[in-house]
Design a protein around this motif. Structure first.
Motif, short mmCIF file in Angstrom:
data_model
loop_
_atom_site.label_atom_id
_atom_site.label_comp_id
_atom_site.label_asym_id
_atom_site.label_seq_id
_atom_site.Cartn_x
_atom_site.Cartn_y
_atom_site.Cartn_z
N LEU A 1 51.38 111.61 136.48
CA LEU A 1 50.40 111.87 137.53
C LEU A 1 49.07 111.18 137.20
CD1 LEU A 1 49.58 113.54 140.13
CD2 LEU A 1 48.77 115.26 138.51
N ALA A 2 48.60 111.40 135.96
CA ALA A 2 47.32 110.82 135.56
C ALA A 2 47.40 109.29 135.49
CB ALA A 2 46.88 111.39 134.21
N LEU A 3 48.51 108.76 134.99
CA LEU A 3 48.66 107.32 134.82
C LEU A 3 48.84 106.59 136.15
CD1 LEU A 3 49.00 104.99 132.70
CD2 LEU A 3 51.46 105.44 132.83
N TYR A 4 49.79 107.06 136.96
CA TYR A 4 50.16 106.32 138.17
C TYR A 4 49.43 106.75 139.44
CZ TYR A 4 53.86 104.41 135.28
OH TYR A 4 54.55 103.78 134.28
N VAL A 5 49.12 108.03 139.57
CA VAL A 5 48.45 108.49 140.78
C VAL A 5 46.93 108.40 140.63
CG1 VAL A 5 48.11 110.47 142.33
CG2 VAL A 5 50.39 110.00 141.37
N LEU A 6 46.43 108.85 139.47
CA LEU A 6 44.98 108.85 139.27
C LEU A 6 44.46 107.57 138.62
CD1 LEU A 6 44.61 112.57 138.10
CD2 LEU A 6 44.34 111.64 140.41
N GLY A 7 45.36 106.73 138.09
CA GLY A 7 44.95 105.46 137.50
C GLY A 7 44.19 105.58 136.19
N ILE A 8 44.45 106.63 135.45
CA ILE A 8 43.76 106.87 134.17
C ILE A 8 44.45 106.06 133.07
CG2 ILE A 8 43.22 108.67 132.46
CD1 ILE A 8 43.02 110.65 134.79
N HIS A 9 43.67 105.55 132.11
CA HIS A 9 44.20 104.77 130.98
C HIS A 9 45.32 105.57 130.31
CE1 HIS A 9 44.31 103.02 126.90
NE2 HIS A 9 43.92 101.90 127.53
N LEU B 1 46.33 106.16 127.27
CA LEU B 1 46.05 107.04 126.14
C LEU B 1 45.36 108.33 126.59
CD1 LEU B 1 45.00 104.51 123.34
CD2 LEU B 1 47.12 105.84 123.50
N VAL B 2 44.47 108.24 127.58
CA VAL B 2 43.82 109.44 128.12
C VAL B 2 44.83 110.26 128.92
CG1 VAL B 2 41.97 110.30 129.62
CG2 VAL B 2 41.56 108.30 128.15
N ALA B 3 45.66 109.58 129.71
CA ALA B 3 46.71 110.27 130.47
C ALA B 3 47.67 110.97 129.53
CB ALA B 3 47.46 109.26 131.34
N ASN B 4 48.00 110.32 128.42
CA ASN B 4 48.88 110.92 127.41
C ASN B 4 48.26 112.20 126.86
OD1 ASN B 4 51.21 110.90 125.62
ND2 ASN B 4 49.78 110.33 124.01
N LEU B 5 46.98 112.15 126.56
CA LEU B 5 46.28 113.31 126.01
C LEU B 5 46.29 114.48 127.01
CD1 LEU B 5 44.78 114.26 123.53
CD2 LEU B 5 42.67 113.41 124.55
N LEU B 6 46.06 114.19 128.28
CA LEU B 6 46.09 115.25 129.30
C LEU B 6 47.47 115.90 129.37
CD1 LEU B 6 44.11 113.50 132.19
CD2 LEU B 6 43.33 115.39 130.74
N GLY B 7 48.50 115.10 129.33
CA GLY B 7 49.86 115.63 129.34
C GLY B 7 50.15 116.46 128.10
N LEU B 8 49.70 115.99 126.95
CA LEU B 8 49.93 116.72 125.70
C LEU B 8 49.26 118.09 125.71
CD1 LEU B 8 49.52 113.78 123.18
CD2 LEU B 8 51.62 115.04 123.66
N VAL B 9 48.07 118.19 126.27
CA VAL B 9 47.38 119.48 126.35
C VAL B 9 48.19 120.46 127.20
CG1 VAL B 9 45.32 120.66 127.22
CG2 VAL B 9 45.08 118.57 125.86
#
Length: 161
Positions: A45-53, A55-63
């Motif tokens: 979601l963060a990577l493809y929909v929100l266009g977040i880098h 590594l940051v998208a990975n961190l959001l998912g990990l949390v």
């Protein structure tokens, strides 16, 4: 085989320590799978929909995955095991989160190596990194936060003393 009156577990066919560890790891694997679904979903979601880098998208998912893992680990995976710090919830939670943070750091490092250095696609890199870090998280949480032995057996032994 006669049954010991003090401990009803003696004399019954009980699983070996290895079988118990395997059963616990399988529960952790299911827990990790559910946490990974949350993690992977938030990452995508963060990577493809929100266009977040990535590594940051990975961190959001990990949390998000760590929160699911915490709830299921204490409620299901390790629920029959004695907890080393059960009376010290803040310390116990801090250690659980610290192990998760080290896992996140390890995961981020693996993602960087896989994507930037080895040119793997982000989603594939995420899957490989998650599988590797799953082993770390299980071992660290099991051996740091939980004691060997079943808390129900300990309660039975205490009553009989």
């Amino acid at each position: 085989m006669e049954q010991d009156q003090r401990n009803p577990q003696i004399g019954k066919s009980s699983p070996s320590a290895l079988q118990a560890l395997i059963r616990q790891f399988l529960r952790y694997f299911v827990t990790g799978g559910l946490a990974f679904i949350v993690d992977f979903g938030l990452f995508a979601l963060a990577l493809y929909v929100l266009g977040i880098h990535y590594l940051v998208a990975n961190l959001l998912g990990l949390v998000g995955g760590t929160i699911v893992n915490y709830i299921l680990s204490f409620g299901w995976v390790f629920s029959s095991q004695k907890r080393r710090m059960e009376k010290h919830k803040v310390i116990e939670t801090t250690i659980f989160v610290s192990i998760g943070l080290l896992g996140m750091l390890f995961n981020e490092g693996l993602m960087y190596v896989f994507v930037d250095m080895l040119d793997l696609q982000e989603m594939l890199a995420k899957i490989v990194a998650a599988a590797i870090v799953l082993m770390w998280n299980f071992a660290a949480r099991k051996f740091i936060l939980f004691q060997n032995g079943d808390k129900n057996v300990a309660k039975t032994e205490k009553k009989d003393s």
